[in-house]
Design a protein around this motif. Structure first.
Motif, PDB file in Angstrom:
ATOM      1  N   PHE A  38      -7.386  11.142  34.374  1.00 12.92           N
ATOM      2  CA  PHE A  38      -6.379  11.562  33.408  1.00 12.92           C
ATOM      3  C   PHE A  38      -6.070  13.052  33.565  1.00 12.92           C
ATOM      4  O   PHE A  38      -4.905  13.459  33.550  1.00 12.92           O
ATOM      5  CB  PHE A  38      -6.841  11.266  31.983  1.00 12.92           C
ATOM      6  CG  PHE A  38      -5.886  11.749  30.931  1.00 12.92           C
ATOM      7  CD1 PHE A  38      -4.699  11.076  30.703  1.00 12.92           C
ATOM      8  CD2 PHE A  38      -6.165  12.878  30.183  1.00 12.92           C
ATOM      9  CE1 PHE A  38      -3.804  11.520  29.737  1.00 12.92           C
ATOM     10  CE2 PHE A  38      -5.286  13.327  29.222  1.00 12.92           C
ATOM     11  CZ  PHE A  38      -4.105  12.652  28.999  1.00 12.92           C
ATOM     12  N   LEU A  39      -7.109  13.869  33.738  1.00 13.35           N
ATOM     13  CA  LEU A  39      -6.875  15.303  33.933  1.00 13.35           C
ATOM     14  C   LEU A  39      -6.127  15.579  35.234  1.00 13.35           C
ATOM     15  O   LEU A  39      -5.253  16.450  35.283  1.00 13.35           O
ATOM     16  CB  LEU A  39      -8.200  16.059  33.900  1.00 13.35           C
ATOM     17  CG  LEU A  39      -8.848  16.168  32.533  1.00 13.35           C
ATOM     18  CD1 LEU A  39     -10.207  16.849  32.647  1.00 13.35           C
ATOM     19  CD2 LEU A  39      -7.956  16.923  31.572  1.00 13.35           C
ATOM     20  N   ALA A  40      -6.457  14.838  36.282  1.00 14.88           N
ATOM     21  CA  ALA A  40      -5.717  14.987  37.540  1.00 14.88           C
ATOM     22  C   ALA A  40      -4.269  14.559  37.358  1.00 14.88           C
ATOM     23  O   ALA A  40      -3.347  15.184  37.916  1.00 14.88           O
ATOM     24  CB  ALA A  40      -6.385  14.168  38.640  1.00 14.88           C
ATOM     25  N   ALA A  41      -4.036  13.525  36.567  1.00 11.68           N
ATOM     26  CA  ALA A  41      -2.672  13.056  36.327  1.00 11.68           C
ATOM     27  C   ALA A  41      -1.884  14.057  35.490  1.00 11.68           C
ATOM     28  O   ALA A  41      -0.672  14.227  35.694  1.00 11.68           O
ATOM     29  CB  ALA A  41      -2.706  11.698  35.627  1.00 11.68           C
ATOM     30  N   VAL A  42      -2.537  14.728  34.551  1.00 14.03           N
ATOM     31  CA  VAL A  42      -1.853  15.766  33.768  1.00 14.03           C
ATOM     32  C   VAL A  42      -1.429  16.914  34.679  1.00 14.03           C
ATOM     33  O   VAL A  42      -0.302  17.418  34.582  1.00 14.03           O
ATOM     34  CB  VAL A  42      -2.761  16.264  32.617  1.00 14.03           C
ATOM     35  CG1 VAL A  42      -2.220  17.529  31.992  1.00 14.03           C
ATOM     36  CG2 VAL A  42      -2.902  15.189  31.559  1.00 14.03           C
ATOM     37  N   ALA A  43      -2.311  17.306  35.584  1.00 11.49           N
ATOM     38  CA  ALA A  43      -1.961  18.368  36.534  1.00 11.49           C
ATOM     39  C   ALA A  43      -0.804  17.930  37.419  1.00 11.49           C
ATOM     40  O   ALA A  43       0.128  18.712  37.679  1.00 11.49           O
ATOM     41  CB  ALA A  43      -3.173  18.730  37.379  1.00 11.49           C
ATOM     42  N   LEU A  44      -0.818  16.679  37.870  1.00 10.85           N
ATOM     43  CA  LEU A  44       0.275  16.159  38.685  1.00 10.85           C
ATOM     44  C   LEU A  44       1.578  16.093  37.899  1.00 10.85           C
ATOM     45  O   LEU A  44       2.659  16.369  38.445  1.00 10.85           O
ATOM     46  CB  LEU A  44      -0.092  14.774  39.225  1.00 10.85           C
ATOM     47  CG  LEU A  44       0.911  14.104  40.147  1.00 10.85           C
ATOM     48  CD1 LEU A  44       1.045  14.893  41.441  1.00 10.85           C
ATOM     49  CD2 LEU A  44       0.479  12.682  40.439  1.00 10.85           C
ATOM     50  N   ALA A  45       1.507  15.765  36.615  1.00 12.20           N
ATOM     51  CA  ALA A  45       2.701  15.711  35.778  1.00 12.20           C
ATOM     52  C   ALA A  45       3.307  17.102  35.607  1.00 12.20           C
ATOM     53  O   ALA A  45       4.530  17.268  35.661  1.00 12.20           O
ATOM     54  CB  ALA A  45       2.371  15.102  34.420  1.00 12.20           C
ATOM     55  N   VAL A  50       7.652  20.953  36.875  1.00  8.90           N
ATOM     56  CA  VAL A  50       8.013  22.303  37.341  1.00  8.90           C
ATOM     57  C   VAL A  50       8.776  22.235  38.661  1.00  8.90           C
ATOM     58  O   VAL A  50       9.768  22.943  38.852  1.00  8.90           O
ATOM     59  CB  VAL A  50       6.749  23.183  37.455  1.00  8.90           C
ATOM     60  CG1 VAL A  50       7.047  24.485  38.172  1.00  8.90           C
ATOM     61  CG2 VAL A  50       6.185  23.456  36.076  1.00  8.90           C
ATOM     62  N   SER A  51       8.344  21.370  39.575  1.00 10.25           N
ATOM     63  CA  SER A  51       9.030  21.285  40.867  1.00 10.25           C
ATOM     64  C   SER A  51      10.432  20.716  40.729  1.00 10.25           C
ATOM     65  O   SER A  51      11.355  21.176  41.406  1.00 10.25           O
ATOM     66  CB  SER A  51       8.205  20.468  41.861  1.00 10.25           C
ATOM     67  OG  SER A  51       8.078  19.145  41.413  1.00 10.25           O
ATOM     68  N   VAL A  52      10.626  19.729  39.863  1.00  6.31           N
ATOM     69  CA  VAL A  52      11.976  19.193  39.645  1.00  6.31           C
ATOM     70  C   VAL A  52      12.871  20.262  39.031  1.00  6.31           C
ATOM     71  O   VAL A  52      14.035  20.413  39.421  1.00  6.31           O
ATOM     72  CB  VAL A  52      11.927  17.926  38.764  1.00  6.31           C
ATOM     73  CG1 VAL A  52      13.302  17.550  38.249  1.00  6.31           C
ATOM     74  CG2 VAL A  52      11.325  16.784  39.541  1.00  6.31           C
ATOM     75  N   PHE A  53      12.330  21.031  38.098  1.00  2.52           N
ATOM     76  CA  PHE A  53      13.108  22.114  37.499  1.00  2.52           C
ATOM     77  C   PHE A  53      13.513  23.148  38.546  1.00  2.52           C
ATOM     78  O   PHE A  53      14.675  23.570  38.604  1.00  2.52           O
ATOM     79  CB  PHE A  53      12.308  22.778  36.375  1.00  2.52           C
ATOM     80  CG  PHE A  53      13.000  23.974  35.773  1.00  2.52           C
ATOM     81  CD1 PHE A  53      14.080  23.805  34.917  1.00  2.52           C
ATOM     82  CD2 PHE A  53      12.585  25.257  36.073  1.00  2.52           C
ATOM     83  CE1 PHE A  53      14.721  24.896  34.369  1.00  2.52           C
ATOM     84  CE2 PHE A  53      13.210  26.355  35.528  1.00  2.52           C
ATOM     85  CZ  PHE A  53      14.290  26.185  34.673  1.00  2.52           C
ATOM     86  N   ALA A  99       7.031  11.725  35.129  1.00  2.51           N
ATOM     87  CA  ALA A  99       5.707  12.327  34.925  1.00  2.51           C
ATOM     88  C   ALA A  99       4.847  11.468  34.006  1.00  2.51           C
ATOM     89  O   ALA A  99       3.644  11.297  34.256  1.00  2.51           O
ATOM     90  CB  ALA A  99       5.865  13.728  34.354  1.00  2.51           C
ATOM     91  N   ILE A 100       5.432  10.910  32.964  1.00  2.00           N
ATOM     92  CA  ILE A 100       4.670  10.049  32.049  1.00  2.00           C
ATOM     93  C   ILE A 100       4.241   8.761  32.746  1.00  2.00           C
ATOM     94  O   ILE A 100       3.109   8.299  32.583  1.00  2.00           O
ATOM     95  CB  ILE A 100       5.489   9.765  30.769  1.00  2.00           C
ATOM     96  CG1 ILE A 100       5.603  11.038  29.946  1.00  2.00           C
ATOM     97  CG2 ILE A 100       4.878   8.639  29.953  1.00  2.00           C
ATOM     98  CD1 ILE A 100       6.564  10.948  28.795  1.00  2.00           C
ATOM     99  N   LEU A 101       5.141   8.186  33.540  1.00  2.00           N
ATOM    100  CA  LEU A 101       4.777   6.977  34.286  1.00  2.00           C
ATOM    101  C   LEU A 101       3.674   7.273  35.300  1.00  2.00           C
ATOM    102  O   LEU A 101       2.735   6.474  35.466  1.00  2.00           O
ATOM    103  CB  LEU A 101       6.001   6.385  34.977  1.00  2.00           C
ATOM    104  CG  LEU A 101       7.018   5.730  34.051  1.00  2.00           C
ATOM    105  CD1 LEU A 101       8.239   5.283  34.837  1.00  2.00           C
ATOM    106  CD2 LEU A 101       6.404   4.560  33.314  1.00  2.00           C
ATOM    107  N   ASN A 102       3.762   8.412  35.978  1.00  2.00           N
ATOM    108  CA  ASN A 102       2.707   8.808  36.910  1.00  2.00           C
ATOM    109  C   ASN A 102       1.393   9.027  36.181  1.00  2.00           C
ATOM    110  O   ASN A 102       0.322   8.700  36.708  1.00  2.00           O
ATOM    111  CB  ASN A 102       3.091  10.078  37.667  1.00  2.00           C
ATOM    112  CG  ASN A 102       3.898   9.780  38.903  1.00  2.00           C
ATOM    113  OD1 ASN A 102       3.859   8.675  39.419  1.00  2.00           O
ATOM    114  ND2 ASN A 102       4.619  10.771  39.375  1.00  2.00           N
ATOM    115  N   LEU A 103       1.447   9.593  34.992  1.00  2.00           N
ATOM    116  CA  LEU A 103       0.244   9.825  34.196  1.00  2.00           C
ATOM    117  C   LEU A 103      -0.457   8.504  33.901  1.00  2.00           C
ATOM    118  O   LEU A 103      -1.676   8.385  34.069  1.00  2.00           O
ATOM    119  CB  LEU A 103       0.623  10.541  32.894  1.00  2.00           C
ATOM    120  CG  LEU A 103      -0.527  10.985  32.029  1.00  2.00           C
ATOM    121  CD1 LEU A 103      -0.691  12.483  32.169  1.00  2.00           C
ATOM    122  CD2 LEU A 103      -0.254  10.630  30.597  1.00  2.00           C
ATOM    123  N   ILE A 104       0.300   7.512  33.514  1.00  2.00           N
ATOM    124  CA  ILE A 104      -0.276   6.204  33.208  1.00  2.00           C
ATOM    125  C   ILE A 104      -0.830   5.540  34.467  1.00  2.00           C
ATOM    126  O   ILE A 104      -1.958   5.035  34.482  1.00  2.00           O
ATOM    127  CB  ILE A 104       0.777   5.309  32.520  1.00  2.00           C
ATOM    128  CG1 ILE A 104       1.131   5.882  31.156  1.00  2.00           C
ATOM    129  CG2 ILE A 104       0.288   3.875  32.397  1.00  2.00           C
ATOM    130  CD1 ILE A 104       2.349   5.273  30.515  1.00  2.00           C
TER     131      ILE A 104
END
Length: 134
Positions: A38-45, A50-53, A99-104
């Motif tokens: 979950f923590l790795a997924a939060v970092a990925l999100a 940020v990268s999309v922005f 990002a939310i889908l990746n988190l899940i």
């Protein structure tokens, strides 16, 4: 007289024997794996948003979206404009959904991998890891 520095110098000059320990990883705690994934997924999100922005800002600053609008205008009757669909709120909403889908997905995959590893340990005996003290 002996000072602390002298004692530390004696300790550092003496050779210590390195001992090697071989340990076998036979169990991965399920909830620890879920929390870590979950923590790795939060970092990925965060990285995703940020990268999309940043990519959108570069595309907008270089006026590439406007040039693509002119390109599509040559093939259509002018009813389709890319800039109508690609504005900052819509792009960031899409990035947040991804990002939310990746988190899940990453959290569930971490749990699945921990479960599969715990099942495979019964067959293979676990992962053998060697440690040494230097």
């Amino acid at each position: 007289m002996s000072t602390v520095a002298d004692k530390l110098a004696k300790k550092s000059s003496s050779k210590t024997s390195s001992k090697q320990v071989r340990l076998r990883l036979v169990y991965v705690d399920f909830w620890s794996a879920v929390k870590l994934s979950f923590l790795a997924a939060v970092a990925l999100a965060i990285v995703t948003i940020v990268s999309v922005f940043l990519i959108f800002m570069v595309l907008q600053t270089t006026n590439l979206i406007g040039k693509l609008d002119e390109f599509f205008l040559a093939f259509t009757d002018g009813s389709f404009q890319l800039s109508a669909f690609l504005n900052l709120p819509q792009v960031m909403a899409f990035a947040a959904i991804v990002a939310i889908l990746n988190l899940i997905v990453v959290t569930v995959l971490g749990a699945v991998v921990a479960g599969i590893y715990n099942l495979m340990v019964k067959v293979t005996g676990g992962l053998l890891v060697g440690f040494t003290s230097n």
